[in-house]
Scaffold this motif. Structure first.
Motif, PDB file in Angstrom:
ATOM      1  N   VAL A  77      40.818  30.762  52.708  1.00  0.00           N
ATOM      2  CA  VAL A  77      41.227  31.468  51.821  1.00  0.00           C
ATOM      3  C   VAL A  77      40.795  31.978  50.915  1.00  0.00           C
ATOM      4  O   VAL A  77      39.726  31.618  50.220  1.00  0.00           O
ATOM      5  CB  VAL A  77      42.483  30.103  51.643  1.00  0.00           C
ATOM      6  N   ARG A  78      42.065  32.779  50.256  1.00  0.00           N
ATOM      7  CA  ARG A  78      41.218  33.918  48.975  1.00  0.00           C
ATOM      8  C   ARG A  78      42.660  34.384  48.428  1.00  0.00           C
ATOM      9  O   ARG A  78      43.871  34.682  48.487  1.00  0.00           O
ATOM     10  CB  ARG A  78      40.908  35.242  49.603  1.00  0.00           C
ATOM     11  N   ILE A  79      41.880  34.641  47.170  1.00  0.00           N
ATOM     12  CA  ILE A  79      42.857  35.789  46.119  1.00  0.00           C
ATOM     13  C   ILE A  79      42.447  36.351  46.242  1.00  0.00           C
ATOM     14  O   ILE A  79      40.662  37.318  46.231  1.00  0.00           O
ATOM     15  CB  ILE A  79      43.307  34.741  44.850  1.00  0.00           C
ATOM     16  N   ALA A  80      42.814  37.575  45.769  1.00  0.00           N
ATOM     17  CA  ALA A  80      42.677  39.331  45.332  1.00  0.00           C
ATOM     18  C   ALA A  80      43.118  39.902  43.583  1.00  0.00           C
ATOM     19  O   ALA A  80      44.085  40.269  43.957  1.00  0.00           O
ATOM     20  CB  ALA A  80      43.248  39.804  46.604  1.00  0.00           C
ATOM     21  N   PRO A  81      42.488  38.976  42.982  1.00  0.00           N
ATOM     22  CA  PRO A  81      43.483  39.042  42.016  1.00  0.00           C
ATOM     23  C   PRO A  81      42.907  41.638  40.971  1.00  0.00           C
ATOM     24  O   PRO A  81      41.641  41.371  41.663  1.00  0.00           O
ATOM     25  CB  PRO A  81      43.042  38.656  40.904  1.00  0.00           C
ATOM     26  N   SER A  82      43.857  41.745  41.025  1.00  0.00           N
ATOM     27  CA  SER A  82      44.179  42.430  40.092  1.00  0.00           C
ATOM     28  C   SER A  82      44.019  42.416  39.106  1.00  0.00           C
ATOM     29  O   SER A  82      44.098  42.143  38.163  1.00  0.00           O
ATOM     30  CB  SER A  82      45.358  44.077  40.277  1.00  0.00           C
ATOM     31  N   PRO A  83      42.129  43.107  38.224  1.00  0.00           N
ATOM     32  CA  PRO A  83      41.915  43.367  36.798  1.00  0.00           C
ATOM     33  C   PRO A  83      42.913  44.380  36.027  1.00  0.00           C
ATOM     34  O   PRO A  83      42.418  45.045  35.636  1.00  0.00           O
ATOM     35  CB  PRO A  83      40.612  43.962  37.159  1.00  0.00           C
TER      36      PRO A  83
ATOM     37  N   ILE B   7      37.957  40.304  43.998  1.00  0.00           N
ATOM     38  CA  ILE B   7      38.652  41.443  43.071  1.00  0.00           C
ATOM     39  C   ILE B   7      39.065  42.994  43.169  1.00  0.00           C
ATOM     40  O   ILE B   7      38.093  43.513  44.564  1.00  0.00           O
ATOM     41  CB  ILE B   7      37.422  41.658  41.908  1.00  0.00           C
ATOM     42  N   GLU B   8      40.726  42.979  42.843  1.00  0.00           N
ATOM     43  CA  GLU B   8      40.971  43.876  43.982  1.00  0.00           C
ATOM     44  C   GLU B   8      41.079  45.358  42.827  1.00  0.00           C
ATOM     45  O   GLU B   8      42.126  45.481  42.082  1.00  0.00           O
ATOM     46  CB  GLU B   8      42.603  44.164  44.189  1.00  0.00           C
ATOM     47  N   ASP B   9      39.874  45.754  42.611  1.00  0.00           N
ATOM     48  CA  ASP B   9      39.839  47.004  41.962  1.00  0.00           C
ATOM     49  C   ASP B   9      40.346  48.902  42.304  1.00  0.00           C
ATOM     50  O   ASP B   9      38.910  49.280  41.754  1.00  0.00           O
ATOM     51  CB  ASP B   9      38.685  46.298  40.805  1.00  0.00           C
TER      52      ASP B   9
ATOM     53  N   THR C 160      44.380  51.695  49.930  1.00  0.00           N
ATOM     54  CA  THR C 160      45.349  51.520  49.085  1.00  0.00           C
ATOM     55  C   THR C 160      45.347  50.078  49.583  1.00  0.00           C
ATOM     56  O   THR C 160      43.977  49.634  49.877  1.00  0.00           O
ATOM     57  CB  THR C 160      46.148  51.902  49.900  1.00  0.00           C
ATOM     58  N   TYR C 161      45.914  49.677  48.435  1.00  0.00           N
ATOM     59  CA  TYR C 161      45.809  48.091  48.683  1.00  0.00           C
ATOM     60  C   TYR C 161      46.020  47.571  50.198  1.00  0.00           C
ATOM     61  O   TYR C 161      44.907  46.386  50.848  1.00  0.00           O
ATOM     62  CB  TYR C 161      47.092  47.409  47.954  1.00  0.00           C
ATOM     63  N   HIS C 162      47.007  47.705  51.156  1.00  0.00           N
ATOM     64  CA  HIS C 162      46.793  47.451  52.279  1.00  0.00           C
ATOM     65  C   HIS C 162      46.157  47.725  53.508  1.00  0.00           C
ATOM     66  O   HIS C 162      45.597  46.952  54.098  1.00  0.00           O
ATOM     67  CB  HIS C 162      48.060  48.473  52.804  1.00  0.00           C
TER      68      HIS C 162
ATOM     69  N   ILE D 224      48.102  33.193  50.609  1.00  0.00           N
ATOM     70  CA  ILE D 224      48.626  32.551  50.547  1.00  0.00           C
ATOM     71  C   ILE D 224      48.830  33.260  49.249  1.00  0.00           C
ATOM     72  O   ILE D 224      47.889  33.201  48.506  1.00  0.00           O
ATOM     73  CB  ILE D 224      48.279  30.715  50.249  1.00  0.00           C
ATOM     74  N   ARG D 225      49.989  33.994  48.859  1.00  0.00           N
ATOM     75  CA  ARG D 225      49.687  34.886  48.098  1.00  0.00           C
ATOM     76  C   ARG D 225      51.589  35.011  47.520  1.00  0.00           C
ATOM     77  O   ARG D 225      52.456  34.098  48.333  1.00  0.00           O
ATOM     78  CB  ARG D 225      49.388  36.248  48.763  1.00  0.00           C
ATOM     79  N   GLY D 226      51.812  34.929  46.406  1.00  0.00           N
ATOM     80  CA  GLY D 226      53.369  35.142  45.882  1.00  0.00           C
ATOM     81  C   GLY D 226      54.221  36.137  46.861  1.00  0.00           C
ATOM     82  O   GLY D 226      53.771  37.273  47.339  1.00  0.00           O
TER      83      GLY D 226
ATOM     84  N   GLU E  45      55.927  38.750  45.950  1.00  0.00           N
ATOM     85  CA  GLU E  45      56.162  40.099  46.084  1.00  0.00           C
ATOM     86  C   GLU E  45      56.095  41.157  46.541  1.00  0.00           C
ATOM     87  O   GLU E  45      55.902  41.965  46.951  1.00  0.00           O
ATOM     88  CB  GLU E  45      55.605  40.340  44.234  1.00  0.00           C
ATOM     89  N   TRP E  46      54.835  40.202  46.891  1.00  0.00           N
ATOM     90  CA  TRP E  46      53.805  41.477  48.702  1.00  0.00           C
ATOM     91  C   TRP E  46      54.303  40.914  49.382  1.00  0.00           C
ATOM     92  O   TRP E  46      53.924  41.353  50.440  1.00  0.00           O
ATOM     93  CB  TRP E  46      52.488  40.805  48.406  1.00  0.00           C
ATOM     94  N   ILE E  47      55.583  39.981  49.375  1.00  0.00           N
ATOM     95  CA  ILE E  47      56.332  39.689  51.416  1.00  0.00           C
ATOM     96  C   ILE E  47      56.082  41.091  51.387  1.00  0.00           C
ATOM     97  O   ILE E  47      56.665  41.352  53.164  1.00  0.00           O
ATOM     98  CB  ILE E  47      57.357  38.794  51.047  1.00  0.00           C
TER      99      ILE E  47
HETATM  100  N1  GLU Z   1      45.893  42.080  44.408  1.00  0.00           N
HETATM  101  C1  GLU Z   1      47.662  41.249  44.513  1.00  0.00           C
HETATM  102  C2  GLU Z   1      47.641  40.282  43.612  1.00  0.00           C
HETATM  103  O1  GLU Z   1      47.476  40.983  42.381  1.00  0.00           O
HETATM  104  C3  GLU Z   1      46.616  40.556  45.803  1.00  0.00           C
HETATM  105  C4  GLU Z   1      47.962  40.466  46.514  1.00  0.00           C
HETATM  106  C5  GLU Z   1      47.435  39.404  47.474  1.00  0.00           C
HETATM  107  O2  GLU Z   1      47.276  38.957  47.750  1.00  0.00           O
HETATM  108  O3  GLU Z   1      47.103  40.207  48.910  1.00  0.00           O
HETATM  109  O4  GLU Z   1      47.814  39.896  43.541  1.00  0.00           O
END
Ligand code: GLU
Length: 411
Positions: free
Chosen positions: A4-10, A40-42, A141-143, A159-161, A163-165
């Motif tokens: 699994v991962r998290i992909a936080p944007s800074p 890191i999603e930068d 892009t993010y996608h 597994i994410r929030g 708001e990304w649905i």
């Molecule tokens: N960059 C998105 C965020 O900040 C990541 C969304 C995802 O997990 O795909 O939550």
């Protein structure tokens, strides 16, 4: 194997919402003996906030949410570009003024079974417009970036929030276009405030670094976040990280929005403080107040008296920040009569040769006898409060000089 991962944007300092997402990913990885990845999603360079990336790692480190692999998307630009070109070659994407757009084939339904609530979610492709996958600045892009990386990094569960649905159908179209297997999607319901509206500062929801600076303990915050939407069954509320890892399961994550109640966090933090032994508490307080000379010297007082104070302080404080209020009082406003009492107290205290709780107590008693007044007045004179920690012990730790100084100030 679970990956699994998290992909936080800074783009800001993590708040309770994205930190909970990180924690659930971590719990799931640990429970299944899988891997937890931080990516890191930068790629949206214009939105990068200085210091945000550092804060993301600071928070994970503070909470002990450790990761197995780390990636930065801006270092992987070529990979995304190659994949965009691949789709152009397959005629599934096209150039549009320097950017690349994905061609959405209409007449299909895009659906998946979400692991949260085990429910089918579906969208008609007609409502999705051809979307940009590579921007004219060469960044994806993010996608595109998220699909390519989730595939190349063998992510098994996204597994994410939630708001990304609305992005997920686009991602599914991309998986299909590349001919890749899709991960399992789990969209966590958004956290709401006690009035069921969008969580904000009004509800006491601050950045996690602010919560740290407010004196919340990491153990309490983890416990609190764990129960934001996850219910392992039973009504046990105080759970340490090991127990949470042992019990965590996506099927027990509620589809309904959890409520952020700062009062519950306060309560929980108080519980963790109460069960903490004094040695650990002293260490934590010294760290928390490492810039505060008064408190640091206070913490070096006679260990027995300090233990007595800490035992009591623990039952009265909810955060480390409140410790200061308990032991470093305010300057009170006194009436004329109270000033007389303060003068007598000053004189009695001045004559004390051996400053300890016994001698302090007998001086106080002397004042109470001659002035025929209540103990709470002495409390007010020396601390500014009406009540609090036992006075003789508190003043012993404070020391004679500082106590006299304090009474002088009041006078
Ligand atoms: N960059 C998105 C965020 O900040 C990541 C969304 C995802 O997990 O795909 O939550």
């Amino acid at each position: 194997m679970v990956r699994v991962r998290i992909a936080p944007s800074p783009t800001g300092i993590p708040h309770i919402g994205n930190t909970r997402t990180a924690f659930f990913n971590y719990l799931f990885a640990k429970h299944t003996e899988g891997k937890f990845i931080v990516r890191i999603e930068d790629t949206d360079q214009g939105r990068i906030v200085p210091g945000a990336k550092k804060a993301i790692f600071e928070i994970l480190n503070w909470l002990g949410i450790s990761w197995d692999e780390e990636y930065v998307q801006s270092e992987r630009k070529n990979i995304y570009k190659e994949h965009a070109e691949d789709l152009i070659r397959k005629k599934m994407a096209y150039k549009d003024e320097g950017a690349v757009r994905f061609k959405v084939s209409t007449n299909r339904e895009v659906s998946w079974v979400d692991a949260i609530g085990n429910k089918k979610v579906s969208f008609k492709a007609d409502v999705i417009e051809d979307f940009v996958i590579l921007k004219s600045d060469g960044f994806p892009t993010y996608h595109l970036a998220s699909v390519v990386d989730d595939h190349l990094m063998n992510i098994s569960h996204v597994i994410r929030g939630d708001e990304w649905i609305s992005s997920t159908p686009k991602h599914i179209l991309l998986y299909d276009a590349f001919g890749w297997d899709k991960p399992i999607f789990a969209h966590l319901s958004v956290i709401l405030g006690t009035d069921k509206t969008k969580l904000s500062k009004r509800h006491g929801a601050k950045s996690v670094l602010d919560l740290k600076n407010d004196g919340y303990l990491k153990e309490a915050l983890l416990n609190f976040m764990g129960l934001l939407g996850w219910n392992p069954g039973g009504d046990k509320e105080i759970m340490n990280i090991k127990e949470m890892i042992k019990l965590f399961d996506l099927k027990d994550v509620n589809a309904a929005s959890p409520i952020f109640d700062i009062k519950k966090l306060d309560w929980m933090n108080g519980e963790y403080l109460r069960i903490m032994n004094n040695e650990n508490l002293k260490t934590l307080l010294s760290k928390f107040y490492d810039q505060d000379k008064n408190i640091l010297s206070y913490l070096k007082s006679d260990p027995k008296t300090l233990d007595f104070i800490l035992d009591l302080a623990k039952t009265r404080m909810k955060t480390l920040k409140e410790f200061k209020d308990l032991i470093l009082p305010k300057v009170p406003k006194l009436s004329g009569e109270e000033k007389n009492i303060a003068e007598t107290l000053f004189e009695k205290f001045s004559t004390i040769k051996i400053w300890n709780k016994m001698t302090i107590l007998s001086a106080m008693k002397g004042v109470l006898n001659t002035q025929k007044t209540k103990g709470s007045i002495l409390y007010k004179i020396t601390t500014g409060f009406e009540k609090g920690l036992p006075l003789p012990e508190s003043l012993e730790i404070l020391g004679k000089e500082k106590t006299l100084e304090r009474i002088k100030k009041v006078l």
